[in-house]
Design a protein around this motif. Structure first.
Motif, PDB file in Angstrom:
ATOM      1  N   SER A  68       0.831  -1.202   0.000  1.00 17.60           N
ATOM      2  CA  SER A  68       0.000   0.000   0.000  1.00 17.60           C
ATOM      3  C   SER A  68       0.866   1.253   0.000  1.00 17.60           C
ATOM      4  N   GLY A  69       1.921   1.254   0.812  1.00 13.87           N
ATOM      5  CA  GLY A  69       2.827   2.401   0.858  1.00 13.87           C
ATOM      6  C   GLY A  69       3.543   2.611  -0.460  1.00 13.87           C
ATOM      7  N   ALA A  70       3.977   1.526  -1.072  1.00 12.70           N
ATOM      8  CA  ALA A  70       4.658   1.623  -2.366  1.00 12.70           C
ATOM      9  C   ALA A  70       3.706   2.149  -3.431  1.00 12.70           C
ATOM     10  N   GLY A  71       2.468   1.705  -3.374  1.00 14.31           N
ATOM     11  CA  GLY A  71       1.478   2.189  -4.337  1.00 14.31           C
ATOM     12  C   GLY A  71       1.217   3.679  -4.187  1.00 14.31           C
ATOM     13  N   LYS A  72       1.134   4.140  -2.950  1.00 16.03           N
ATOM     14  CA  LYS A  72       0.929   5.575  -2.698  1.00 16.03           C
ATOM     15  C   LYS A  72       2.133   6.378  -3.172  1.00 16.03           C
ATOM     16  N   ALA A  73       3.333   5.868  -2.927  1.00 15.39           N
ATOM     17  CA  ALA A  73       4.547   6.552  -3.377  1.00 15.39           C
ATOM     18  C   ALA A  73       4.578   6.628  -4.907  1.00 15.39           C
ATOM     19  N   TYR A  74       4.211   5.541  -5.574  1.00 19.73           N
ATOM     20  CA  TYR A  74       4.178   5.513  -7.035  1.00 19.73           C
ATOM     21  C   TYR A  74       3.173   6.536  -7.576  1.00 19.73           C
TER      22      TYR A  74
ATOM     23  N   PHE B 286      10.575   3.800 -11.414  1.00 20.06           N
ATOM     24  CA  PHE B 286      10.144   3.838 -10.030  1.00 20.06           C
ATOM     25  C   PHE B 286       9.382   2.555  -9.702  1.00 20.06           C
ATOM     26  N   PRO B 287       9.728   1.886  -8.612  1.00 23.14           N
ATOM     27  CA  PRO B 287       9.008   0.639  -8.279  1.00 23.14           C
ATOM     28  C   PRO B 287       7.538   0.913  -7.963  1.00 23.14           C
TER      29      PRO B 287
END
Length: 116
Positions: free
Chosen positions: A31-37, A113-114
């Motif tokens: 979820s955090g990675a998705g928000k960062a993306y 970006f991942p």
């Protein structure tokens, strides 16, 4: 004293399953990675929008300058106005190249970006 109420075991099981499904380390990480993306994607889009506005504004300036230079060249025949016309053309070419560079850079940042 009052007797404590008992909770149906199925309710407890549902609460545990929901907590596990929403708060597990992998879910939080994804979820955090998705928000960062999404944040990086939005920033890249804003950079491209700003580059578009700049290109549009410089195009207006270059077109106006070219129109004035052509009118003055026709009226006077002085070569300095032909040179001004070339400078206006160069301004538009440079602005177009900058727009392309910004779009390419934004795309590369997003691609690399991942996403989670």
């Amino acid at each position: 004293m009052s007797v404590p109420a008992t909770v149906n075991p199925q309710v407890i099981d549902v609460i545990n399953q929901v907590q596990s499904a929403t708060m597990s380390p992998q879910v939080v990480l994804t979820s955090g990675a998705g928000k960062a993306y999404q944040s990086v994607a939005q920033s890249a889009a804003i950079a491209v929008q700003d580059a578009t506005d700049t290109l549009r504004n410089l195009s207006t300036i270059a077109t106006t300058a070219a129109g004035v230079a052509i009118a003055q060249f026709i009226a006077t025949g002085e070569p300095k106005y032909a040179a001004a016309l070339e400078q206006a053309k160069g301004l538009l070419k440079t602005a177009s190249e900058d727009f392309s560079d910004i779009g390419t850079a934004a795309s590369n940042v997003l691609k690399n970006f991942p996403s989670g």
